[in-house]
Design an enzyme around this catalytic site. Structure first.
Site, PDB file in Angstrom:
ATOM      1  N   HIS A 104     -29.401  43.245  92.339  1.00  0.00           N
ATOM      2  CA  HIS A 104     -29.429  43.048  90.891  1.00  0.00           C
ATOM      3  C   HIS A 104     -29.089  41.612  90.540  1.00  0.00           C
ATOM      4  O   HIS A 104     -28.401  40.922  91.282  1.00  0.00           O
ATOM      5  CB  HIS A 104     -28.455  43.999  90.178  1.00  0.00           C
ATOM      6  CG  HIS A 104     -27.048  43.920  90.691  1.00  0.00           C
ATOM      7  ND1 HIS A 104     -26.641  44.552  91.841  1.00  0.00           N
ATOM      8  CD2 HIS A 104     -25.959  43.284  90.223  1.00  0.00           C
ATOM      9  CE1 HIS A 104     -25.350  44.313  92.047  1.00  0.00           C
ATOM     10  NE2 HIS A 104     -24.910  43.524  91.078  1.00  0.00           N
ATOM     11  N   HIS A 106     -27.282  39.544  87.394  1.00  0.00           N
ATOM     12  CA  HIS A 106     -26.538  39.598  86.132  1.00  0.00           C
ATOM     13  C   HIS A 106     -27.146  38.590  85.169  1.00  0.00           C
ATOM     14  O   HIS A 106     -27.427  37.444  85.557  1.00  0.00           O
ATOM     15  CB  HIS A 106     -25.080  39.187  86.334  1.00  0.00           C
ATOM     16  CG  HIS A 106     -24.279  40.124  87.173  1.00  0.00           C
ATOM     17  ND1 HIS A 106     -23.419  41.039  86.640  1.00  0.00           N
ATOM     18  CD2 HIS A 106     -24.202  40.279  88.512  1.00  0.00           C
ATOM     19  CE1 HIS A 106     -22.834  41.711  87.616  1.00  0.00           C
ATOM     20  NE2 HIS A 106     -23.285  41.272  88.772  1.00  0.00           N
TER      21      HIS A 106
HETATM   22  P1  5GP Z   1     -21.746  43.288  91.301  1.00  0.00           P
HETATM   23  O1  5GP Z   1     -20.247  43.309  91.302  1.00  0.00           O
HETATM   24  O2  5GP Z   1     -22.287  44.182  92.397  1.00  0.00           O
HETATM   25  O3  5GP Z   1     -22.364  41.935  91.292  1.00  0.00           O
HETATM   26  O4  5GP Z   1     -22.156  43.919  89.915  1.00  0.00           O
HETATM   27  C1  5GP Z   1     -22.182  45.272  89.649  1.00  0.00           C
HETATM   28  C2  5GP Z   1     -22.124  45.452  88.157  1.00  0.00           C
HETATM   29  O5  5GP Z   1     -22.504  46.783  87.857  1.00  0.00           O
HETATM   30  C3  5GP Z   1     -20.721  45.258  87.560  1.00  0.00           C
HETATM   31  O6  5GP Z   1     -20.751  44.202  86.601  1.00  0.00           O
HETATM   32  C4  5GP Z   1     -20.412  46.600  86.911  1.00  0.00           C
HETATM   33  O7  5GP Z   1     -19.768  46.463  85.681  1.00  0.00           O
HETATM   34  C5  5GP Z   1     -21.770  47.236  86.757  1.00  0.00           C
HETATM   35  N1  5GP Z   1     -21.742  48.675  86.836  1.00  0.00           N
HETATM   36  C6  5GP Z   1     -21.104  49.416  87.781  1.00  0.00           C
HETATM   37  N2  5GP Z   1     -21.301  50.730  87.529  1.00  0.00           N
HETATM   38  C7  5GP Z   1     -22.074  50.806  86.425  1.00  0.00           C
HETATM   39  C8  5GP Z   1     -22.613  51.901  85.687  1.00  0.00           C
HETATM   40  O8  5GP Z   1     -22.404  53.076  85.988  1.00  0.00           O
HETATM   41  N3  5GP Z   1     -23.370  51.596  84.600  1.00  0.00           N
HETATM   42  C9  5GP Z   1     -23.623  50.317  84.222  1.00  0.00           C
HETATM   43  N4  5GP Z   1     -24.371  50.132  83.150  1.00  0.00           N
HETATM   44  N5  5GP Z   1     -23.138  49.252  84.909  1.00  0.00           N
HETATM   45  C10 5GP Z   1     -22.370  49.503  85.985  1.00  0.00           C
END
Ligand code: 5GP
Ligand code: ZN
Length: 141
Positions: A104, A106
């Site tokens: 993903h 951001h």
């Molecule tokens: P990472 O830390 O892997 O770069 O980002 C994962 C993102 O996914 C985090 O910013 C977190 O807030 C978001 N996230 C985790 N679980 C969920 C969810 O169930 N729904 C949504 N909409 N976002 C989520």
């Protein structure tokens, strides 16, 4: 289009509609939705529909599709929310802060003084050190 899925993955569940999200858009290869823990208003995620954990394993055309979706969301955020700036952030591995192992990007609108710790003060590098790593990386391409 068929793609790999992981039934235990939260983003696969969101892509499949098994878990609700504020879905902004979707196309053949990607979905964009609002992040549930926004660092700032408008924080959104562009994800691949398929379950590929990190940038080294995702097919390049899927990465390009996720980038295109992230651009579309960023443009909307810039136009509508008029933030001070926008960061596109893509983490790979726990050491990079990745908490969901499903590729993903951001889309993070920024506000002055928001204390989001993505930015760093540049410090001049050691040329021999840069060159040594450059040679290793170039040989690995
Ligand atoms: P990472 O830390 O892997 O770069 O980002 C994962 C993102 O996914 C985090 O910013 C977190 O807030 C978001 N996230 C985790 N679980 C969920 C969810 O169930 N729904 C949504 N909409 N976002 C989520
Ligand atoms: Zn997944």
């Amino acid at each position: 289009m068929s793609h790999p899925t992981d039934p235990s993955c939260i983003f696969c569940k969101i892509v499949a509609g098994q878990v609700p999200s504020f879905k902004l858009m979707e196309d053949e290869a990607t979905v964009a939705f609002m992040d549930i823990n926004p660092v700032n208003p408008g924080h959104a995620l562009a994800v691949a529909k398929g379950h590929w954990p990190t940038v080294d394993v995702v097919p390049p055309e899927v990465l390009a599709a996720v980038a295109k979706t992230a651009q579309r969301i960023a443009k909307a955020a810039m136009k509508e929310l008029k933030p001070a700036g926008v960061n596109l952030v893509q983490a790979n591995g726990e050491g990079a802060g990745q908490s969901v192992p499903h590729l993903h990007i951001h889309i993070m609108p920024r506000r002055p003084g928001d204390d989001v710790s993505l930015n760093w003060e540049p410090k001049p590098g050691d040329m021999a050190g840069i060159k040594a790593v450059y040679e290793k990386l170039k040989a690995a391409l």
